[in-house]
Write a protein that holds these residues in place. Structure first.
Motif, PDB file in Angstrom:
ATOM      1  N   LYS A  98      17.519  18.477  15.915  1.00 45.66           N
ATOM      2  CA  LYS A  98      16.103  18.654  15.588  1.00 45.66           C
ATOM      3  C   LYS A  98      15.203  18.702  16.820  1.00 45.66           C
ATOM      4  CE  LYS A  98      16.616  16.249  11.232  1.00 45.66           C
ATOM      5  NZ  LYS A  98      16.266  15.059  10.475  1.00 45.66           N
ATOM      6  N   GLN A  99      15.572  17.950  17.875  1.00 43.66           N
ATOM      7  CA  GLN A  99      14.729  17.850  19.070  1.00 43.66           C
ATOM      8  C   GLN A  99      15.519  17.224  20.213  1.00 43.66           C
ATOM      9  OE1 GLN A  99      11.719  15.303  17.457  1.00 43.66           O
ATOM     10  NE2 GLN A  99      12.726  13.454  18.117  1.00 43.66           N
ATOM     11  N   PRO A 100      15.077  17.408  21.456  1.00 45.86           N
ATOM     12  CA  PRO A 100      15.736  16.751  22.594  1.00 45.86           C
ATOM     13  C   PRO A 100      15.607  15.225  22.495  1.00 45.86           C
ATOM     14  CG  PRO A 100      14.328  18.533  23.341  1.00 45.86           C
ATOM     15  CD  PRO A 100      14.022  18.316  21.881  1.00 45.86           C
ATOM     16  N   VAL A 101      16.578  14.524  23.083  1.00 50.87           N
ATOM     17  CA  VAL A 101      16.610  13.064  23.054  1.00 50.87           C
ATOM     18  C   VAL A 101      16.846  12.555  24.471  1.00 50.87           C
ATOM     19  CG1 VAL A 101      17.835  11.043  22.165  1.00 50.87           C
ATOM     20  CG2 VAL A 101      17.492  13.028  20.686  1.00 50.87           C
ATOM     21  N   ILE A 102      16.078  11.564  24.888  1.00 51.60           N
ATOM     22  CA  ILE A 102      16.246  10.954  26.205  1.00 51.60           C
ATOM     23  C   ILE A 102      17.325   9.880  26.112  1.00 51.60           C
ATOM     24  CG2 ILE A 102      15.144   9.602  28.028  1.00 51.60           C
ATOM     25  CD1 ILE A 102      12.454  10.828  26.989  1.00 51.60           C
ATOM     26  N   VAL A 103      18.295   9.939  27.028  1.00 51.44           N
ATOM     27  CA  VAL A 103      19.338   8.921  27.121  1.00 51.44           C
ATOM     28  C   VAL A 103      19.455   8.495  28.581  1.00 51.44           C
ATOM     29  CG1 VAL A 103      20.649   9.780  25.139  1.00 51.44           C
ATOM     30  CG2 VAL A 103      21.234  10.557  27.437  1.00 51.44           C
ATOM     31  N   ARG A 104      20.149   7.389  28.800  1.00 53.82           N
ATOM     32  CA  ARG A 104      20.389   6.915  30.159  1.00 53.82           C
ATOM     33  C   ARG A 104      21.884   6.942  30.444  1.00 53.82           C
ATOM     34  NH1 ARG A 104      17.131   1.547  29.424  1.00 53.82           N
ATOM     35  NH2 ARG A 104      17.789   2.012  27.307  1.00 53.82           N
ATOM     36  N   LEU A 105      22.239   7.708  31.472  1.00 53.37           N
ATOM     37  CA  LEU A 105      23.629   7.777  31.917  1.00 53.37           C
ATOM     38  C   LEU A 105      23.811   6.854  33.108  1.00 53.37           C
ATOM     39  CD1 LEU A 105      24.197  11.650  31.912  1.00 53.37           C
ATOM     40  CD2 LEU A 105      24.673  10.015  30.077  1.00 53.37           C
ATOM     41  N   GLN A 106      25.037   6.452  33.337  1.00 51.89           N
ATOM     42  CA  GLN A 106      25.318   5.670  34.529  1.00 51.89           C
ATOM     43  C   GLN A 106      25.250   6.589  35.737  1.00 51.89           C
ATOM     44  OE1 GLN A 106      29.038   3.950  33.175  1.00 51.89           O
ATOM     45  NE2 GLN A 106      28.010   1.978  33.035  1.00 51.89           N
ATOM     46  N   GLY A 107      24.415   6.235  36.697  1.00 46.53           N
ATOM     47  CA  GLY A 107      24.208   7.057  37.879  1.00 46.53           C
ATOM     48  C   GLY A 107      25.331   6.868  38.886  1.00 46.53           C
ATOM     49  N   THR A 108      26.298   7.738  38.842  1.00 46.85           N
ATOM     50  CA  THR A 108      27.461   7.647  39.729  1.00 46.85           C
ATOM     51  C   THR A 108      27.379   8.734  40.796  1.00 46.85           C
ATOM     52  OG1 THR A 108      28.790   9.183  38.427  1.00 46.85           O
ATOM     53  CG2 THR A 108      28.879   6.842  37.791  1.00 46.85           C
ATOM     54  N   THR A 109      28.206   8.620  41.815  1.00 46.35           N
ATOM     55  CA  THR A 109      28.305   9.654  42.837  1.00 46.35           C
ATOM     56  C   THR A 109      28.759  10.964  42.208  1.00 46.35           C
ATOM     57  OG1 THR A 109      28.866   7.978  44.478  1.00 46.35           O
ATOM     58  CG2 THR A 109      29.392  10.241  45.042  1.00 46.35           C
ATOM     59  N   ASP A 110      29.635  10.873  41.212  1.00 43.59           N
ATOM     60  CA  ASP A 110      30.098  12.082  40.531  1.00 43.59           C
ATOM     61  C   ASP A 110      28.943  12.788  39.831  1.00 43.59           C
ATOM     62  OD1 ASP A 110      32.769  11.778  41.307  1.00 43.59           O
ATOM     63  OD2 ASP A 110      33.194  10.465  39.617  1.00 43.59           O
ATOM     64  N   LEU A 111      28.023  12.029  39.252  1.00 44.76           N
ATOM     65  CA  LEU A 111      26.853  12.637  38.615  1.00 44.76           C
ATOM     66  C   LEU A 111      25.969  13.292  39.674  1.00 44.76           C
ATOM     67  CD1 LEU A 111      25.144  13.093  36.047  1.00 44.76           C
ATOM     68  CD2 LEU A 111      24.037  10.908  36.524  1.00 44.76           C
TER      69      LEU A 111
END
Length: 102
Positions: free
Chosen positions: A9-22
């Protein structure tokens, strides 16, 4: 399942773990193990989901690091994994579902 319904239905804000790979992501579907709870987090906007030609299901997200990051500012992480925390801890914290008053 709830995130899929919301993103349909719409975009959703999430929090990912900020890794070097990211940070160094250049393309493909990220499929990394989840790190400890205290790992620094980075907010992204889940804008969709899909399945690649090999049958791998993924979330598509927009990052705030500009068009030079990932594929034009977008990335993909695997969805429907065995770990209930999800890839890069996507389900360790609740998402933010914006409410639109139209």
């Amino acid at each position: 399942d709830a995130l899929e319904k919301a993103v349909a239905k719409q975009p959703v804000i999430v929090r990912l773990q900020g890794t070097t790979d990211l940070l160094n992501y250049k393309g493909g579907i990220m499929d990394y193990e989840t790190l400890p709870e205290e790992t620094k987090r980075h907010a992204v906007l889940i804008v969709g989901y899909g399945t690649d030609p090999d049958g791998v299901k993924y979330w598509r997200f927009k990052n705030s690091w500009g068009e030079g990051w990932g594929k034009g500012g977008f990335g993909r992480i695997r969805r429907h994994v065995a770990d209930k925390r999800g890839v890069l801890g996507i389900f360790m914290k609740p998402g933010l579902y914006p409410v639109l008053n139209i």
